[in-house]
Design a protein around this motif. Structure first.
Motif, PDB file in Angstrom:
ATOM      1  N   GLU A  50      61.381   3.825  59.929  1.00  0.00           N
ATOM      2  CA  GLU A  50      60.168   4.645  59.917  1.00  0.00           C
ATOM      3  C   GLU A  50      60.521   6.059  59.479  1.00  0.00           C
ATOM      4  O   GLU A  50      61.662   6.497  59.607  1.00  0.00           O
ATOM      5  CB  GLU A  50      59.515   4.660  61.305  1.00  0.00           C
ATOM      6  CG  GLU A  50      59.112   3.290  61.820  1.00  0.00           C
ATOM      7  CD  GLU A  50      58.496   3.338  63.199  1.00  0.00           C
ATOM      8  OE1 GLU A  50      57.658   4.238  63.427  1.00  0.00           O
ATOM      9  OE2 GLU A  50      58.857   2.498  64.034  1.00  0.00           O
ATOM     10  N   LEU A  52      59.177  10.336  59.276  1.00  0.00           N
ATOM     11  CA  LEU A  52      58.326  11.399  59.790  1.00  0.00           C
ATOM     12  C   LEU A  52      58.101  12.423  58.677  1.00  0.00           C
ATOM     13  O   LEU A  52      59.064  12.871  58.039  1.00  0.00           O
ATOM     14  CB  LEU A  52      58.986  12.081  60.988  1.00  0.00           C
ATOM     15  CG  LEU A  52      59.274  11.181  62.197  1.00  0.00           C
ATOM     16  CD1 LEU A  52      60.204  11.897  63.167  1.00  0.00           C
ATOM     17  CD2 LEU A  52      57.973  10.782  62.886  1.00  0.00           C
ATOM     18  N   PHE A 100      64.214   6.805  63.041  1.00  0.00           N
ATOM     19  CA  PHE A 100      63.710   7.776  62.069  1.00  0.00           C
ATOM     20  C   PHE A 100      64.797   8.348  61.160  1.00  0.00           C
ATOM     21  O   PHE A 100      64.531   9.262  60.374  1.00  0.00           O
ATOM     22  CB  PHE A 100      62.992   8.915  62.795  1.00  0.00           C
ATOM     23  CG  PHE A 100      61.787   8.469  63.576  1.00  0.00           C
ATOM     24  CD1 PHE A 100      60.664   7.967  62.938  1.00  0.00           C
ATOM     25  CD2 PHE A 100      61.788   8.536  64.959  1.00  0.00           C
ATOM     26  CE1 PHE A 100      59.553   7.558  63.660  1.00  0.00           C
ATOM     27  CE2 PHE A 100      60.680   8.123  65.698  1.00  0.00           C
ATOM     28  CZ  PHE A 100      59.558   7.626  65.048  1.00  0.00           C
ATOM     29  N   SER A 344      56.083   7.382  69.744  1.00  0.00           N
ATOM     30  CA  SER A 344      54.658   7.605  69.521  1.00  0.00           C
ATOM     31  C   SER A 344      54.317   9.092  69.575  1.00  0.00           C
ATOM     32  O   SER A 344      53.545   9.605  68.739  1.00  0.00           O
ATOM     33  CB  SER A 344      53.852   6.835  70.567  1.00  0.00           C
ATOM     34  OG  SER A 344      52.457   7.047  70.395  1.00  0.00           O
ATOM     35  N   GLN A 347      55.743  10.783  66.427  1.00  0.00           N
ATOM     36  CA  GLN A 347      54.902  10.486  65.264  1.00  0.00           C
ATOM     37  C   GLN A 347      53.616  11.300  65.286  1.00  0.00           C
ATOM     38  O   GLN A 347      53.151  11.773  64.244  1.00  0.00           O
ATOM     39  CB  GLN A 347      54.589   8.992  65.233  1.00  0.00           C
ATOM     40  CG  GLN A 347      55.781   8.131  64.857  1.00  0.00           C
ATOM     41  CD  GLN A 347      55.532   6.655  65.132  1.00  0.00           C
ATOM     42  OE1 GLN A 347      54.851   6.286  66.095  1.00  0.00           O
ATOM     43  NE2 GLN A 347      56.093   5.792  64.288  1.00  0.00           N
ATOM     44  N   GLY A 351      54.502  13.253  62.429  1.00  0.00           N
ATOM     45  CA  GLY A 351      54.352  12.117  61.515  1.00  0.00           C
ATOM     46  C   GLY A 351      53.500  12.353  60.324  1.00  0.00           C
ATOM     47  O   GLY A 351      53.481  11.586  59.359  1.00  0.00           O
TER      48      GLY A 351
END
Length: 351
Positions: A50, A52, A100, A344, A347, A351
């Protein structure tokens, strides 16, 4: 219960309460620490799972805090910043870094207080955690306050013989509450409302000052002691000693707290959670409150708990008895949950 087992329990009382305390692992404060910055157990990927927008891969991420951030009791010890810290490479900071693609400096350490984050040398050669921060730090995570309140040390001293008591360390006291609430004044509650609240507030302010360009996420503690709704009708008590202990073996994943202390210590943890949330609001820092959402997954729970129960360990002659590492701390399932909650929040902020 036989006289032999009662005598054994008395010995366990003394030995456990002078042994390892949850959140404060470690041999000697004289143990040397490695040089900083610390190695990165997880590789930093240029193509992480993932991304950011405001904290791109390779950005500097510093993890601060105590054993609940350090993954105390999990496998894969990192030996950082010193062996005495009980830090694991499976803690949520390492998982966030991998998720990340961030460059992690993990200075979390079991037993850390607010002073250890801001100004104290918790172990020889281990500087205050805040020194890992700088203007180039882009993400900071933190769990702190439990050791300021002595929540974990108190819990370790509240192990009991039965659901009605007495507690091991209380000289036949029926509960820890009976020794901590005097003339209507709750000593732990008073400490949390004053010294702990000030320590947490000061820590957040100091972190903001030391890392002015960072996203800061302050993580609360998951439930160790459940509320009334999530306490079984027959109570939580699971004995830490039994007849097998006479042969040197102990039950595992126990919950040896009186019915009274489950209620009392739940209230103590709730107050700590409220104080932390208020300090975060005042500082403008994101607080990830996991206390309410984990009531069904406390160490009392027997199905898929997020927090491990109490397991004792000792020499075959029972001359040494300790709490096993990880007692009353997040297990693998719990750390995965904490990772998702922190991710969470990150993000949402970056994010």
């Amino acid at each position: 219960m036989s006289a032999a087992v009662l005598a054994l329990v008395a010995a366990v009382c003394v030995l456990v309460t002078t042994g390892v305390v949850p959140g404060a692992p470690g041999p000697s404060a004289a143990e040397a620490a490695p040089s900083w910055p610390q190695p990165q157990p997880f590789p930093v990927s240029s193509d992480p799972p993932e991304r950011l927008a405001d904290v791109p891969p390779g950005s500097e991420y510093v993890a601060l805090g105590d054993s609940y951030s350090a993954g105390y009791g999990l496998d894969d010890p990192s030996h950082l910043p010193t062996n005495a810290c009980g830090q694991s490479a499976r803690d949520y900071p390492h998982r966030i870094a991998q998720r990340f693609g961030l460059q992690l400096t993990d200075v979390t350490c079991g037993g850390a207080t607010s002073d250890d984050v801001t100004s104290g040398f918790q172990f020889k050669g281990v500087p205050p955690q805040i020194r890992a921060l700088s203007a180039s730090t882009r993400l900071v995570t933190l769990t702190i306050g439990g050791n300021d309140a002595d929540l974990f040390g108190t819990a370790a001293s509240c192990l009991a013989l039965s659901a009605k008591g007495p507690v091991f360390s209380g000289r036949d006291a029926p509960s820890c509450e009976s020794t901590l609430v005097r003339d209507g004044e709750d000593q732990l509650g008073t400490k949390i409302a004053s010294r702990v609240a000030l320590g947490v507030a000061d820590t957040l302010a100091r972190v903001q000052e030391a890392a002015p360009n960072a996203v800061i996420v302050f993580l609360g503690y998951p439930a160790i002691f459940p509320d009334a709704e999530h306490t079984p009708a027959k109570g939580c008590f699971r004995a830490a000693v039994d007849l097998g202990t006479l042969a040197g073996s102990f039950p595992t994943d126990t919950y040896p707290f009186t019915d009274t202390d489950v209620v009392y210590l739940h209230g103590v943890q709730e107050q700590l959670d409220d104080v932390s949330a208020e300090a975060a609001r005042a500082a403008g820092v994101r607080f990830v409150d996991v206390f309410a959402d984990t009531q069904a997954r406390s160490a009392c729970a027997t199905k898929r708990p997020y927090v491990s129960g109490v397991s004792l360990d000792g020499a075959s002659n029972l001359q040494r008895i300790d709490l096993e590492p990880g007692a009353l701390h997040p297990n693998e399932r719990g750390v995965a949950y904490l990772t998702d909650r922190v991710a969470s929040a990150v993000q949402d902020l970056a994010g």
